[in-house]
Design a protein around this motif. Structure first.
Motif, short mmCIF file in Angstrom:
data_model
loop_
_atom_site.label_atom_id
_atom_site.label_comp_id
_atom_site.label_asym_id
_atom_site.label_seq_id
_atom_site.Cartn_x
_atom_site.Cartn_y
_atom_site.Cartn_z
N HIS A 162 -9.39 3.47 4.96
CA HIS A 162 -9.13 2.13 4.41
C HIS A 162 -9.39 2.11 2.91
O HIS A 162 -10.54 2.14 2.49
CB HIS A 162 -10.04 1.09 5.12
CG HIS A 162 -9.91 -0.28 4.53
ND1 HIS A 162 -10.91 -1.22 4.63
CD2 HIS A 162 -8.90 -0.88 3.86
CE1 HIS A 162 -10.52 -2.33 4.02
NE2 HIS A 162 -9.31 -2.15 3.55
N GLY A 195 5.23 -5.99 0.21
CA GLY A 195 6.57 -5.41 0.11
C GLY A 195 6.66 -4.26 -0.87
O GLY A 195 5.74 -4.02 -1.66
N ILE A 238 0.83 -1.20 0.00
CA ILE A 238 0.00 0.00 0.00
C ILE A 238 0.87 1.27 0.00
O ILE A 238 0.64 2.19 -0.79
CB ILE A 238 -0.97 0.00 1.21
CG1 ILE A 238 -1.86 -1.26 1.18
CG2 ILE A 238 -1.80 1.27 1.24
CD1 ILE A 238 -2.85 -1.34 0.05
P1 NAP Z 1 3.19 -5.06 3.49
O1 NAP Z 1 3.36 -5.01 2.02
O2 NAP Z 1 3.44 -6.34 4.20
O3 NAP Z 1 4.11 -3.90 4.16
C1 NAP Z 1 4.08 -3.71 5.54
C2 NAP Z 1 4.90 -2.51 5.96
O4 NAP Z 1 4.71 -2.37 7.38
C3 NAP Z 1 6.41 -2.67 5.76
O5 NAP Z 1 6.98 -1.40 5.57
C4 NAP Z 1 6.86 -3.28 7.09
O6 NAP Z 1 8.17 -2.93 7.45
C5 NAP Z 1 5.96 -2.56 8.06
N1 NAP Z 1 5.73 -3.35 9.28
C6 NAP Z 1 5.40 -4.66 9.37
N2 NAP Z 1 5.25 -5.02 10.66
C7 NAP Z 1 5.50 -3.90 11.41
C8 NAP Z 1 5.51 -3.64 12.79
N3 NAP Z 1 5.23 -4.59 13.69
N4 NAP Z 1 5.82 -2.37 13.19
C9 NAP Z 1 6.11 -1.39 12.30
N5 NAP Z 1 6.11 -1.60 10.97
C10 NAP Z 1 5.80 -2.84 10.52
O7 NAP Z 1 1.71 -4.61 3.92
P2 NAP Z 1 0.55 -3.90 3.07
O8 NAP Z 1 -0.13 -4.94 2.23
O9 NAP Z 1 1.07 -2.67 2.43
O10 NAP Z 1 -0.48 -3.54 4.24
C11 NAP Z 1 -0.32 -2.41 5.04
C12 NAP Z 1 -1.67 -2.05 5.66
O11 NAP Z 1 -2.61 -1.87 4.62
C13 NAP Z 1 -2.25 -3.11 6.60
O12 NAP Z 1 -2.77 -2.49 7.75
C14 NAP Z 1 -3.38 -3.72 5.79
O13 NAP Z 1 -4.45 -4.13 6.64
C15 NAP Z 1 -3.80 -2.59 4.90
N6 NAP Z 1 -4.36 -2.98 3.60
C16 NAP Z 1 -3.79 -3.98 2.88
C17 NAP Z 1 -4.35 -4.36 1.67
C18 NAP Z 1 -3.74 -5.50 0.87
O14 NAP Z 1 -4.40 -6.06 -0.01
N7 NAP Z 1 -2.51 -5.87 1.12
C19 NAP Z 1 -5.48 -3.69 1.18
C20 NAP Z 1 -6.00 -2.63 1.91
C21 NAP Z 1 -5.44 -2.27 3.13
P3 NAP Z 1 9.46 -3.83 7.16
O15 NAP Z 1 9.31 -4.41 5.78
O16 NAP Z 1 10.57 -2.83 7.28
O17 NAP Z 1 9.50 -4.89 8.22
#
Ligand code: NAP
Length: 311
Positions: free
Chosen positions: A124, A133, A17
């Protein structure tokens, strides 16, 4: 040339995101400057290689200094700790938002750490893929998708309008609703389908009388459509389940009751009941296509074996 909507945007978390936001902000010139922060050196380095920001910090507190928009893009369970860390360093008048898939728990975890004079509006974007990632992001992720904001009754109207304009600039349609209502709606349309997919794929994987190679080989008959959902990030979905417990359990119990009714119809060869249900649900897909939320192409618009898009 007109001024960008925000002069400095801090992205805290740069996964799917966060990186998609960076791409679309650049394309649409929504930010004068993009500041990126993430907790690990590996991800920060990758974000820098991909040129997702103009400045990079491991320390979120440093990253938010002077930003007029802060977007927290970390798993739902980590939002409270991030808010605590950045709270004292936020600029007066800044807008702080998040992108978490659950809202009530995030609001309770973040809001107490947001100081007077800073506008907190939880959000959201209902858009995503099964990839994670900083490499996973792309500028069109939010195009023609909904973004739900859950402001309080006392949230500053001008701040809501500014954040709405930002998401519209990313290509989204914006809705506002109560955080609890958001969690109930999303439990039906997103959380339940993911949990069912995790369960079905797990069940198929556990079967002993059907081999794994047969499951893979014949997957086009339905199984593979569940595997897209069940390939989603385990950390994100663990946090969604733990932070939207009540609504998810309510939806699961309704689902179990309906499944029992379906089971009974099959056991008693009640063809009429089966036909009636399957006819009703077929119409829902047509409605998705009409609402522009799904492709009308056969096979979900998937490519055929030759790599050509489906007609
Ligand atoms: P992602 O690709 O896994 O990226 C997660 C990010 O958060 C990375 O920068 C990671 O840092 C960091 N992170 C992970 N655990 C952490 C922790 N305990 N403390 C601080 N930073 C942390 O995730 P994403 O898919 O972008 O999702 C992010 C948010 O968007 C979530 O809340 C999710 O519910 C929401 N969302 C996701 C989607 C989807 O389809 N994926 C859709 C809508 C909303 P490092 O890599 O440096 O560890």
């Amino acid at each position: 040339m007109s001024e960008p909507l925000f002069s400095r945007v801090a992205l805290i978390g740069i996964g799917l995101i966060g990186s998609s936001l960076s791409h679309v902000m650049r394309r649409e010139k929504l930010a004068g400057e993009i500041v990126v922060s993430t907790r690990s050196e590996v991800t920060l380095k990758r974000a820098e290689e991909l040129r997702l920001g103009d400045r990079y910090y491991l320390d979120a507190a440093e990253a938010v200094k002077g930003a007029d928009l802060v977007i927290v893009c970390v798993p739902v369970g980590a939002c409270g700790a991030v808010a605590q860390a950045i709270g004292p360093h936020l600029a007066r008048g800044a807008i702080v938002t998040d992108v978490g898939s659950v809202k009530a728990a995030v609001v309770s975890a973040m809001k107490p750490h947001i100081p007077e004079g800073v506008h907190f509006i939880a959000g959201h974007p209902v858009a995503g893929t099964e990839y994670s990632g900083p490499d996973a992001g792309f500028a069109s992720l939010f195009e023609n998708r909904w973004c739900i904001l859950t402001p309080d009754e006392d949230t500053d109207t001008a701040a809501i309008e500014r954040l709405t304009a930002f998401w519209e600039g990313c290509g989204s349609h914006v809705d506002t609703m109560d955080a609890q209502h958001h969690d109930l709606v999303l439990a039906v349309v997103s959380h339940l389908p993911h949990i069912i997919a995790y369960n079905i794929v797990g069940t198929a994987d556990d079967l002993e009388t059907v081999t794994k190679s047969e499951v893979i080989k014949y997957s086009a008959s339905g199984f593979r459509d569940f595997t897209r959902l069940s390939a989603s990030d385990p950390t994100m979905w663990r946090d969604v389940c733990l932070n939207n417990k009540e609504a998810i359990l309510e939806m699961l119990s309704r689902f179990s009751e309906d499944l029992s009714a379906l089971q009974r119809a099959i056991r008693w060869s009640d063809g009429d009941a089966l036909f009636k249900l399957f006819t009703r649900t077929k119409g829902i897909r047509q409605q998705l296509v009409e609402a522009g939320q799904e492709s009308a192409a056969p096979n979900f618009g998937r490519e055929n074996e030759k790599g050509e898009p489906a007609e």
